[in-house]
Write an enzyme that holds these catalytic residues in place. Structure first.
Site, PDB file in Angstrom:
ATOM      1  N   ARG A  57     -10.646  10.197 -31.274  1.00 54.72           N
ATOM      2  CA  ARG A  57     -10.645  10.939 -30.002  1.00 54.72           C
ATOM      3  C   ARG A  57     -11.109  12.382 -30.182  1.00 54.72           C
ATOM      4  NH1 ARG A  57      -6.186   7.510 -29.598  1.00 54.72           N
ATOM      5  NH2 ARG A  57      -4.838   9.117 -30.435  1.00 54.72           N
ATOM      6  N   GLU A  94       2.807  11.341 -36.851  1.00 54.55           N
ATOM      7  CA  GLU A  94       3.994  11.213 -35.997  1.00 54.55           C
ATOM      8  C   GLU A  94       4.474   9.761 -36.029  1.00 54.55           C
ATOM      9  OE1 GLU A  94       3.213  12.052 -31.882  1.00 54.55           O
ATOM     10  OE2 GLU A  94       5.327  12.256 -31.380  1.00 54.55           O
TER      11      GLU A  94
HETATM   12  P1  AMP Z   1      -0.364  14.766 -35.741  1.00 54.06           P
HETATM   13  O1  AMP Z   1      -0.942  14.572 -37.094  1.00 54.06           O
HETATM   14  O2  AMP Z   1       1.062  14.339 -35.644  1.00 54.06           O
HETATM   15  O3  AMP Z   1      -0.595  16.157 -35.215  1.00 54.06           O
HETATM   16  O4  AMP Z   1      -1.104  13.761 -34.779  1.00 54.06           O
HETATM   17  C1  AMP Z   1      -2.328  14.089 -34.265  1.00 54.06           C
HETATM   18  C2  AMP Z   1      -3.207  12.874 -34.117  1.00 54.06           C
HETATM   19  O5  AMP Z   1      -2.499  11.723 -33.660  1.00 54.06           O
HETATM   20  C3  AMP Z   1      -4.245  13.179 -33.091  1.00 54.06           C
HETATM   21  O6  AMP Z   1      -5.473  12.721 -33.633  1.00 54.06           O
HETATM   22  C4  AMP Z   1      -3.839  12.408 -31.876  1.00 54.06           C
HETATM   23  O7  AMP Z   1      -4.939  11.680 -31.400  1.00 54.06           O
HETATM   24  C5  AMP Z   1      -2.759  11.447 -32.311  1.00 54.06           C
HETATM   25  N1  AMP Z   1      -1.471  11.623 -31.595  1.00 54.06           N
HETATM   26  C6  AMP Z   1      -0.286  11.916 -32.188  1.00 54.06           C
HETATM   27  N2  AMP Z   1       0.706  11.957 -31.294  1.00 54.06           N
HETATM   28  C7  AMP Z   1       0.145  11.718 -30.100  1.00 54.06           C
HETATM   29  C8  AMP Z   1       0.657  11.648 -28.770  1.00 54.06           C
HETATM   30  N3  AMP Z   1       1.968  11.819 -28.502  1.00 54.06           N
HETATM   31  N4  AMP Z   1      -0.204  11.401 -27.769  1.00 54.06           N
HETATM   32  C9  AMP Z   1      -1.532  11.210 -28.038  1.00 54.06           C
HETATM   33  N5  AMP Z   1      -2.061  11.258 -29.267  1.00 54.06           N
HETATM   34  C10 AMP Z   1      -1.250  11.506 -30.295  1.00 54.06           C
END
Ligand code: AMP
Length: 170
Positions: A57, A94
């Site tokens: 994305r 996450e």
């Molecule tokens: P993080 O590494 O936890 O910051 O997660 C970021 C990546 O995971 C991004 O590439 C987002 O596309 C996806 N992502 C994580 N959590 C979400 C969420 N709650 N909603 C949408 N995309 C998320």
């Protein structure tokens, strides 16, 4: 334009307890995407040489932003997707663990790179992307996001690198 109105909350996706920020209504809005790219391009990040964005994305914002800024685009991809020699960093998500890769020759030593992703959640993905850029000899100019989930405190993982988001949720 309130870009936040073009985001859809999807509870319990892809796992129970995750509130997923669905950007597809934003993608479906030409005016919304034009506003998003213009707003990203207007952020003062100094001189940059490349935009690098994270699969998949992040590409949706990173590629149009690179074209708008008149610089080259670098894909940061999931393992096994890039055909040339790669550097890899593993990280905690996450929801799970993952790794990302970049072509070793994608960024020349000393180039200033603008990193882009759709959502800043825990910051693990962007922290890994910062490591990848630095492993190539690049300098991270800033990290840009369409959406920031402030309650997950992802900024804390990005060190001193400037971070900006279009829609910041507390
Ligand atoms: P993080 O590494 O936890 O910051 O997660 C970021 C990546 O995971 C991004 O590439 C987002 O596309 C996806 N992502 C994580 N959590 C979400 C969420 N709650 N909603 C949408 N995309 C998320």
């Amino acid at each position: 334009m309130d870009l936040g109105q073009l985001l859809r909350d999807v509870p319990d996706f892809p796992k129970p307890g995750i509130l997923f920020k669905d950007i597809t209504p934003l993608l479906a809005s030409p005016a919304g995407m034009q506003a998003a790219i213009e707003q990203l391009a207007a952020i003062d990040v100094g001189k940059i040489d490349k935009v690098a964005a994270i699969e998949s994305r992040g590409f949706l914002f990173g590629m149009p932003l690179a074209m708008r800024l008149g610089v080259g685009f670098v894909p940061v991809r999931k393992p096994g997707k890039l055909p040339w020699k790669t550097n890899r960093v593993e990280y905690v998500l996450e929801y799970g663990t993952d790794a990302i890769e970049i072509h070793q020759d994608a960024i020349a030593r000393g180039e200033r790179v603008l990193l882009v992703d759709d959502v800043l959640a825990t910051g693990g993905t962007m922290a890994a992307a910062i490591e990848l850029v630095q492993a190539c000899g690049g300098e991270v100019a800033a990290c840009l996001f369409a959406v920031e989930l402030g309650f997950l405190h992802g900024r804390a993982r990005l060190g001193t690198h400037p971070a900006h988001s279009l829609v910041a949720l507390a």
